[in-house]
Motif scaffolding. Structure first.
Motif, PDB file in Angstrom:
ATOM      1  N   TYR A  61      -9.704   7.381  -4.658  1.00  0.00           N
ATOM      2  CA  TYR A  61      -8.872   6.521  -3.789  1.00  0.00           C
ATOM      3  C   TYR A  61      -9.470   6.460  -2.387  1.00  0.00           C
ATOM      4  O   TYR A  61      -9.596   5.383  -1.782  1.00  0.00           O
ATOM      5  N   GLY A  95      -9.115   3.991   0.826  1.00  0.00           N
ATOM      6  CA  GLY A  95      -7.733   4.364   1.067  1.00  0.00           C
ATOM      7  C   GLY A  95      -7.573   5.194   2.324  1.00  0.00           C
ATOM      8  O   GLY A  95      -8.449   5.989   2.677  1.00  0.00           O
ATOM      9  N   ARG A 113      -8.277   0.670  -6.015  1.00  0.00           N
ATOM     10  CA  ARG A 113      -7.814   1.670  -5.040  1.00  0.00           C
ATOM     11  C   ARG A 113      -6.329   2.009  -5.285  1.00  0.00           C
ATOM     12  O   ARG A 113      -5.939   3.173  -5.310  1.00  0.00           O
ATOM     13  N   HIS A 143       0.843  -1.191   0.000  1.00  0.00           N
ATOM     14  CA  HIS A 143       0.000   0.000   0.000  1.00  0.00           C
ATOM     15  C   HIS A 143       0.881   1.244   0.000  1.00  0.00           C
ATOM     16  O   HIS A 143       1.988   1.209   0.516  1.00  0.00           O
ATOM     17  N   PRO A 144       0.441   2.356  -0.562  1.00  0.00           N
ATOM     18  CA  PRO A 144      -0.880   2.601  -1.144  1.00  0.00           C
ATOM     19  C   PRO A 144      -0.941   2.367  -2.659  1.00  0.00           C
ATOM     20  O   PRO A 144      -2.023   2.414  -3.230  1.00  0.00           O
TER      21      PRO A 144
END
Length: 536
Positions: A353, A358, A291, A274-275
């Motif tokens: 996102y 997120g 995402r 991530h992210p």
């Protein structure tokens, strides 16, 4: 003045040179002068003047037979073989004539795994090499290899005499024997290397009669090197920074040139954390994949490349619209000129996102090599992203540590560059995106996928299929269209963020004269481009 103190220190050197001595300042000391064993750029400066390449290339990657040992060539219909026609009358510095036997020897020595040549892979899928006659060589490949000439421009940067390397090592590492315009004379460690003109050189008018010898002087400090140029202690330098270029271009007695560069600046994004990517337990999770893609697309449009170009490189770089030179015929026309910086679109992707779950605010680390301009680029990106409420932490790392970190999944973004010493687009697409290893951690499920890696963003299997097809396609038009598809796929999925190609900036004293257009064609420190030295 920045160069004031250093200039005083080197003023005494200006009177030390012999008549006709061309002095060149280079950044550091060479390691190895054997063209099949060198790995550093300082060694390349010497090698490319003591030797001639089998095939010389321009800075845009086009073959230049007029500067090559191979004056003509032709592939067979399916690019599984190439016939090389050698230039006649070329002599080595030991007096022997260059023949096909020497070229075969160079291929075979590099291909022998026991010799551990670092350029072995750059020879490509060579199956066998044979001399058809004293001036003709045929090379057979295990599969079509249409980019052979581009690869060989580095792998065969110099041809050595047959049998010149011993079984226990290479005497050429310290005492090279080539066919180039200058022959090796002396290496004084920590100080300089001296070359002398080769009187039997094959290229007419080179070396010029007014050069009696060439001294490569080692400068570990860039400011001292530039000060030496200003003071006349050296007449030519290997490269200058954008800031020094601006200072030198108005200096009396100094000439400068700005030519297309090979240093490709980029932001790598980790698709396995991530992210900007997914974790192992999210493989196949469409929401997680979308995402991560939204985070990457935010980055693509939020980064202001023009500001980076102007602030870090003083405007002396070419913006990239994808993973290859923007003005190359091998770059997709659909991508050329596209919008690179769009704050409104960036905010839309960032909001998407967040809608997909997120973390808010978006936070991540940017690792960057702690030398050169990398931390400056990362810090400027950090400031640009702050306007969107995004928190990026810049972490400087020693280069070795940075590349070790990229092999793990414990990073998010990285600022680095890549020197396109071999200007072959398929080579870069393989190195940067193909099957393991690649810094982006973009993989698909394959039987040989190492256990520490896992499939990340979809499409990698299709990309690899396209690469396999393109690499063996003998028709340039069809190969080009396959390359364009791969480039478009990389941009659409934001596998990496390409920033710019930094210009190569050259500087020399006005008493050094180059052939018309030769600096742009041949690039840095090719002395076969020097046609005169001293007064008019």
């Amino acid at each position: 003045m920045r160069f004031g103190i250093c200039a005083v220190l080197v003023l005494g050197l200006t009177a030390c040179g012999a008549a006709g001595e061309l002095r060149i300042g280079i950044s550091g000391e060479p390691w190895n002068l054997d063209p099949a064993l060198y790995t550093d750029i300082a060694s390349a400066w010497i090698i490319q003047n003591v030797y001639d390449p089998l095939v010389e290339l321009s800075v845009t990657g086009e073959p230049l037979p007029e500067y090559s040992l191979c004056e003509a060539w032709e592939f067979n219909a399916d690019a599984t073989a190439i016939t090389l026609h050698l230039r006649r009358g070329v002599k080595f510095h030991n007096g022997a004539e260059l023949t096909a036997a020497d070229v075969v020897y160079n291929f075979e020595w590099i291909l022998d795994p026991d010799n551990a040549s670092p350029v072995r892979k750059a020879l490509g899928p060579v199956e066998r090499v044979e001399a058809l006659d004293p001036y003709t060589v045929r090379v057979w490949f295990t599969y079509p290899f249409p980019e052979a000439l581009q690869y060989w421009s580095r792998a065969l940067i110099g041809i050595v005499p047959a049998g010149s390397r011993s079984g226990e090592g290479s005497p050429l590492t310290r005492k090279p024997i080539g066919t180039g315009p200058y022959r090796f004379v002396e290496w004084r460690e920590g100080s300089h290397i001296v070359l002398e003109p080769f009187g039997d050189y094959w290229l007419e008018g080179i070396p010029p009669a007014d050069i009696s010898r060439v001294k490569f002087v080692f400068f570990p400090d860039e400011a001292a090197k530039v000060a030496a140029l200003l003071a006349g202690a050296v007449h030519l330098v290997d490269w200058v920074s954008p800031r020094d270029f601006l200072a030198l271009r108005d200096a009396p007695g100094i000439e400068v040139a700005r030519i297309p560069g090979i240093m490709h600046q980029y932001v790598a994004l980790n698709l396995a954390s991530h992210p900007f990517g997914i974790t192992r337990d999210e493989v196949g999770n469409e929401r997680a994949l979308q995402r991560a893609l939204m985070a990457r697309k935010f980055m693509m449009y939020a980064i202001d490349r023009e500001e980076i170009r102007d602030e870090v490189f003083y405007g002396m770089a070419s913006l990239m619209y994808g993973p290859w030179y923007p003005d190359s015929e091998w770059f997709s026309p659909r991508l050329r000129g596209r919008v690179l910086h769009d704050p409104e679109l960036a905010r839309e992707y960032l909001e998407r996102y967040y809608e997909l779950g997120g973390e808010k605010p978006l936070k991540f680390r940017i690792i960057a090599t702690n030398t050169g301009w990398f931390v400056d680029i990362a810090t400027l990106i950090q400031a640009q992203l702050k306007e969107y409420g995004v928190e990026a932490e810049v972490i400087p790392l020693e280069k070795r540590t940075l590349f070790a970190t990229l092999k793990t999944t414990d990073w998010e973004a990285a600022v680095e560059d890549f020197a396109h010493g071999i200007p072959a687009v398929l080579r870069w697409l393989h190195f940067g995106y193909y099957k393991v290893p690649n810094h982006n951690h973009w993989y698909h499920e394959t039987p040989d996928l190492p256990p520490q890696y896992f499939p990340t963003h979809p499409g990698h299997d299709e990309f690899c299929r396209l690469w396999d097809e393109a690499s063996s396609e003998p028709d340039p038009r069809k190969r080009k269209e396959l390359v364009w598809k791969m480039e478009e796929m990389l941009v659409e999925n934001v596998i990496r963020i390409d920033l710019m190609m930094v210009d190569t900036l050259l500087a020399w004293r006005e008493e050094v004269r180059f052939a018309e257009g030769a600096v742009r064609l041949l690039g840095t420190l090719h002395l076969k481009a020097v046609t005169g030295f001293g007064g008019d």
